[in-house]
Motif scaffolding. Structure first.
Motif, PDB file in Angstrom:
ATOM      1  N   THR A  50       0.807  -1.219   0.000  1.00  0.00           N
ATOM      2  CA  THR A  50       0.000   0.000   0.000  1.00  0.00           C
ATOM      3  C   THR A  50       0.844   1.275   0.000  1.00  0.00           C
ATOM      4  N   ARG A  51       1.875   1.332   0.815  1.00  0.00           N
ATOM      5  CA  ARG A  51       2.712   2.538   0.902  1.00  0.00           C
ATOM      6  C   ARG A  51       3.393   2.805  -0.439  1.00  0.00           C
ATOM      7  N   ALA A  52       3.952   1.767  -1.043  1.00  0.00           N
ATOM      8  CA  ALA A  52       4.619   1.927  -2.341  1.00  0.00           C
ATOM      9  C   ALA A  52       3.608   2.328  -3.415  1.00  0.00           C
ATOM     10  N   GLN A  53       2.420   1.766  -3.358  1.00  0.00           N
ATOM     11  CA  GLN A  53       1.372   2.140  -4.308  1.00  0.00           C
ATOM     12  C   GLN A  53       0.981   3.605  -4.134  1.00  0.00           C
ATOM     13  N   PHE A  54       0.900   4.045  -2.891  1.00  0.00           N
ATOM     14  CA  PHE A  54       0.580   5.448  -2.609  1.00  0.00           C
ATOM     15  C   PHE A  54       1.655   6.366  -3.199  1.00  0.00           C
ATOM     16  N   MET A  55       2.918   6.000  -2.994  1.00  0.00           N
ATOM     17  CA  MET A  55       4.029   6.800  -3.526  1.00  0.00           C
ATOM     18  C   MET A  55       3.981   6.813  -5.056  1.00  0.00           C
ATOM     19  N   TYR A  56       3.757   5.675  -5.651  1.00  0.00           N
ATOM     20  CA  TYR A  56       3.743   5.536  -7.104  1.00  0.00           C
ATOM     21  C   TYR A  56       2.598   6.329  -7.720  1.00  0.00           C
ATOM     22  N   GLN A  57       1.419   6.147  -7.185  1.00  0.00           N
ATOM     23  CA  GLN A  57       0.234   6.779  -7.760  1.00  0.00           C
ATOM     24  C   GLN A  57       0.101   8.251  -7.381  1.00  0.00           C
ATOM     25  N   GLY A  58       0.675   8.639  -6.247  1.00  0.00           N
ATOM     26  CA  GLY A  58       0.565  10.022  -5.795  1.00  0.00           C
ATOM     27  C   GLY A  58       1.753  10.873  -6.206  1.00  0.00           C
ATOM     28  N   PHE A  59       2.896  10.588  -5.598  1.00  0.00           N
ATOM     29  CA  PHE A  59       4.071  11.418  -5.824  1.00  0.00           C
ATOM     30  C   PHE A  59       4.666  11.252  -7.219  1.00  0.00           C
ATOM     31  N   LEU A  60       4.461  10.091  -7.833  1.00  0.00           N
ATOM     32  CA  LEU A  60       5.012   9.859  -9.162  1.00  0.00           C
ATOM     33  C   LEU A  60       3.977  10.040 -10.265  1.00  0.00           C
ATOM     34  N   GLU A  90       5.819  -4.678 -15.395  1.00  0.00           N
ATOM     35  CA  GLU A  90       5.649  -5.486 -14.183  1.00  0.00           C
ATOM     36  C   GLU A  90       5.414  -4.588 -12.967  1.00  0.00           C
ATOM     37  N   ALA A  91       6.203  -3.535 -12.864  1.00  0.00           N
ATOM     38  CA  ALA A  91       6.064  -2.607 -11.735  1.00  0.00           C
ATOM     39  C   ALA A  91       4.707  -1.915 -11.761  1.00  0.00           C
ATOM     40  N   HIS A  92       4.251  -1.531 -12.937  1.00  0.00           N
ATOM     41  CA  HIS A  92       2.956  -0.854 -13.029  1.00  0.00           C
ATOM     42  C   HIS A  92       1.818  -1.800 -12.638  1.00  0.00           C
ATOM     43  N   GLU A  93       1.952  -3.063 -12.987  1.00  0.00           N
ATOM     44  CA  GLU A  93       0.938  -4.050 -12.574  1.00  0.00           C
ATOM     45  C   GLU A  93       0.821  -4.116 -11.062  1.00  0.00           C
ATOM     46  N   LEU A  94       1.954  -4.058 -10.380  1.00  0.00           N
ATOM     47  CA  LEU A  94       1.967  -4.144  -8.921  1.00  0.00           C
ATOM     48  C   LEU A  94       1.583  -2.824  -8.261  1.00  0.00           C
ATOM     49  N   LEU A  95       2.088  -1.721  -8.785  1.00  0.00           N
ATOM     50  CA  LEU A  95       1.976  -0.443  -8.100  1.00  0.00           C
ATOM     51  C   LEU A  95       0.879   0.474  -8.628  1.00  0.00           C
ATOM     52  N   GLY A  96       0.436   0.222  -9.840  1.00  0.00           N
ATOM     53  CA  GLY A  96      -0.565   1.091 -10.468  1.00  0.00           C
ATOM     54  C   GLY A  96      -1.959   0.884  -9.894  1.00  0.00           C
ATOM     55  N   PRO A  97      -2.887   1.710 -10.354  1.00  0.00           N
ATOM     56  CA  PRO A  97      -4.266   1.597  -9.862  1.00  0.00           C
ATOM     57  C   PRO A  97      -4.862   0.232 -10.226  1.00  0.00           C
ATOM     58  N   ASN A  98      -5.707  -0.263  -9.356  1.00  0.00           N
ATOM     59  CA  ASN A  98      -6.377  -1.542  -9.620  1.00  0.00           C
ATOM     60  C   ASN A  98      -7.220  -1.423 -10.859  1.00  0.00           C
ATOM     61  N   LYS A  99      -7.171  -2.443 -11.660  1.00  0.00           N
ATOM     62  CA  LYS A  99      -7.927  -2.429 -12.914  1.00  0.00           C
ATOM     63  C   LYS A  99      -9.218  -3.181 -12.765  1.00  0.00           C
TER      64      LYS A  99
END
Length: 99
Positions: A50-60, A90-99
């Motif tokens: 969750t934290r990494a997803q937040f960083m990816y989707q928010g700050f990045l 691969e990273a986007h699959e893990l960290l990106g928004p749920n599809k």
């Protein structure tokens, strides 16, 4: 002993990125090094992403892996010869928004 520990630790890291940033700047503004850092952290230490997803989707936002146009300029510049384009997917699959 330290060398053995280092070798075992490196086996846990999926993307052998040293964060040298030779792959950057990306023409599409993808923050390759930071994305790989987030991905490696989640995969190496496990747990809730969750934290990494937040960083990816928010700050990045505006710098995410799905913006890659597969020009392969980053791979040509990478001294580690990492398959950057595939790892970004691969990273986007893990960290990106749920599809």
């Amino acid at each position: 002993v330290i060398d053995k520990v280092r070798e075992e630790y490196k086996k846990l890291i999926p993307i052998d990125c040293t964060y040298c940033k030779y792959c950057m700047p990306c023409s599409e503004n993808v923050n390759i090094a930071r994305i790989f850092e987030l991905y490696n952290t989640v995969k190496t230490y496990g747990g809730d992403p969750t934290r990494a997803q937040f960083m990816y989707q928010g700050f990045l936002a505006g710098q995410t892996g799905d913006l890659c146009t597969e020009c392969y300029e980053c791979e040509e510049a990478c001294p580690q010869e990492i398959a950057i384009v595939e790892w970004l997917k691969e990273a986007h699959e893990l960290l990106g928004p749920n599809k």
